[in-house]
Design a protein around this motif. Sequence first.
Motif, mmCIF file in Angstrom:
data_model
loop_
_atom_site.group_PDB
_atom_site.id
_atom_site.type_symbol
_atom_site.label_atom_id
_atom_site.label_comp_id
_atom_site.label_asym_id
_atom_site.label_seq_id
_atom_site.Cartn_x
_atom_site.Cartn_y
_atom_site.Cartn_z
ATOM 1 N N UNK A 138 0.792 -1.226 0.000
ATOM 2 C CA UNK A 138 0.000 0.000 0.000
ATOM 3 C C UNK A 138 0.827 1.280 0.000
ATOM 4 N N UNK A 139 2.137 1.190 0.223
ATOM 5 C CA UNK A 139 2.877 2.452 0.350
ATOM 6 C C UNK A 139 3.886 2.677 -0.768
ATOM 7 N N UNK A 140 4.110 1.676 -1.613
ATOM 8 C CA UNK A 140 4.915 1.965 -2.789
ATOM 9 C C UNK A 140 4.089 2.825 -3.712
ATOM 10 N N UNK A 141 4.757 3.520 -4.621
ATOM 11 C CA UNK A 141 4.011 4.353 -5.544
ATOM 12 C C UNK A 141 4.079 3.725 -6.929
ATOM 13 N N UNK A 142 2.944 3.662 -7.606
ATOM 14 C CA UNK A 142 2.901 3.029 -8.928
ATOM 15 C C UNK A 142 3.910 3.684 -9.859
ATOM 16 N N UNK A 201 6.631 4.954 -9.312
ATOM 17 C CA UNK A 201 8.035 4.647 -9.022
ATOM 18 C C UNK A 201 8.440 3.235 -9.427
ATOM 19 N N UNK A 202 7.470 2.424 -9.825
ATOM 20 C CA UNK A 202 7.768 1.048 -10.234
ATOM 21 C C UNK A 202 8.256 1.081 -11.675
#
Lengths: 251, 400
Positions: free
Chosen positions: A115-119, A121-122
Amino acid sequence: MGILEVKNVGKRFGGLQALSDVNLSVQEHTVHAIIGPNGAGKSTLLNCFVGKLIPDTGSVMFNGQSVLGLKPHQINQMGISRVFQTPEIFSDLNVLENVMISCFAKRDGAFRLHPFETVAHEVDIVEEAEQMLIDVNMIDKRHMNAASMSRGDKRRLEMAMCLAQKPKLLLLDEPTAGMARADTNNTIDLLKEINEKLDITMAIIEHDMHVVFSLADRITVLAQGTPLVEDTPENIKGHPKVKEAYLGEAA
Amino acid sequence: MKMLGLSKKDTTFLLIVIALTLLTPILLQPFPASSTLAQFNAGYPDLMQRFAIFGIFAIGFNILFGLTGYLSFGHAAFLGVGSYSVVWMYKLLGYNVVPGLILAIIVSALFALLIGFVSLRRSGIYFSILTLAFAQMCYNLAYSVLTPLTNGETGLQVYTNDAQVLMGENSPTSPHFFGIVMNESATWNVGGWQFVFNNGYYFTAIIAILVFYLSLRIFRSPFGLMLRAIKTNQTRLNYTGINTRPYTLAAFVISGMYAGLAGGLMASMDPLAGAERMQWTASGEVVLMVILGGAGTLMGPILGAGFIKYFENIFSKINDQVLHGWFAFLPDGLENFLIGVSHFFVGKSWHLTLGLLFMLVVIFLPGGLVEGGQRIANAFRKRKSGGDDAETEAQPSAAE
């Protein structure tokens, strides 16, 4: 031994024997078409491959493992992707997000709480999805809302979503149903290209003989729930049993 | 400028929200205390606390409803559970709110896990009915069956003979955060204006900013993307190898924790907990807030919560006497007529106005107040660029 082995599959809906004693073997790296008149049980058979239906009898083996009783998402994770008769896409999301979901499913499996990664940034996933869109000539539409595309483009997007998962087996349920001739030909070209470029097996259900004969390596003709013949396209064309199934018994 | 892993646009957005939240005591007090319009001022502690608390409640509800489209009608249960947890910690440990709030979040998460696990086996209206049934069960348990735990209809409160083992000689005798007492305020008089800076408001406001930031991160995360995909097409997601159940359950538990926190904060402002907090009307209220503000948008739930709480507190205060004051300059007949008509829309009948507004929003602005704001902004932008087709952002989908 084929990648998909169907043995003695039977399925009954109340009084209707939809499938009986179906034996089928799809060889790796081929295009296998399943044709037959309306009500022959083509879609029922396909639904048995993807976990939507469980056959009453028989077995369905994919890559040496049984798929019976598994959930659709489990079967997909084994390497079977499916294209629907009417394109099933995420119409509220944009084109790139649609493909990214497939990439996430491939990388992260059936469930991952992130829930805390950012799309955004992938980077790997974004690049992979963009490459897929380049491959299917849709990169210029990547920020478009998926719902606002033409039907042909939706189909193309759905295939891109399936291919982004690098499936071993791609199931296509009437991929050209309801398409104009030009769109149909585009789809045939796209499928041919996929077949040449990628290490993939395809099973295709189709009404349109033009599509079937331009793509298939082998054809199984299904009638009233049982396979009539299985052969190469050349031999199927003039086969008397096939004519009979499609046109009714010769008077 | 980027910070905290947010994009430039989101950072600006967050900073605006922080500024608005911190300046609320000033912004909501536009009229001098002596003016006749002073009754429209909303800058008093009790109401501001409610803005922040219901804002938190709505932000959490939006993670479930706005993203996945699962409409829960039982979120008030978590609100109540949160309140009871906090009051129990007062009774056992003392008036510091921290242990209570932690317990509130944990207990509401457990409740949400249980209710979600059962309810999420169904979708659509069946899911809504299941959650409603669970919430009513919780309400009835709290109201009668579990009286030893909840003190029934009297409501749970602190008594002088409670243990309160952590209470020292000089500890405050009302809820506090390490000595900062919630119901204490600083008042600032400038000209005719009176601004009240309340400890409790700032405590809830800072928590609200934190949980807003969390929800912003969730919206931008792969998890948020999956939740939005669940709303659009679960079939495709299943055939793309995603198991949707744990995703919806996680969203349900997260929003339950938000609700538990909100309930806990209610008891942090006023050390009481009653069963009526779990009633279905409270569950319905948060649904109204989110839809009115704009489901699936970041700002919508906060706007909706503020809007409804403002109406509830300000409109309900306009009684016939106030109306007499307003229309006094008119001839008697006309005055009485206008008061007679207005009577149905203000004071005790404020619900009617709210209902009409809600209908108008749902019919003409399915995206809620946020969509209204976007339309106005777009209209201005178009006029500026001379009818040039302004790029339309990916609009949040309409609420169902």
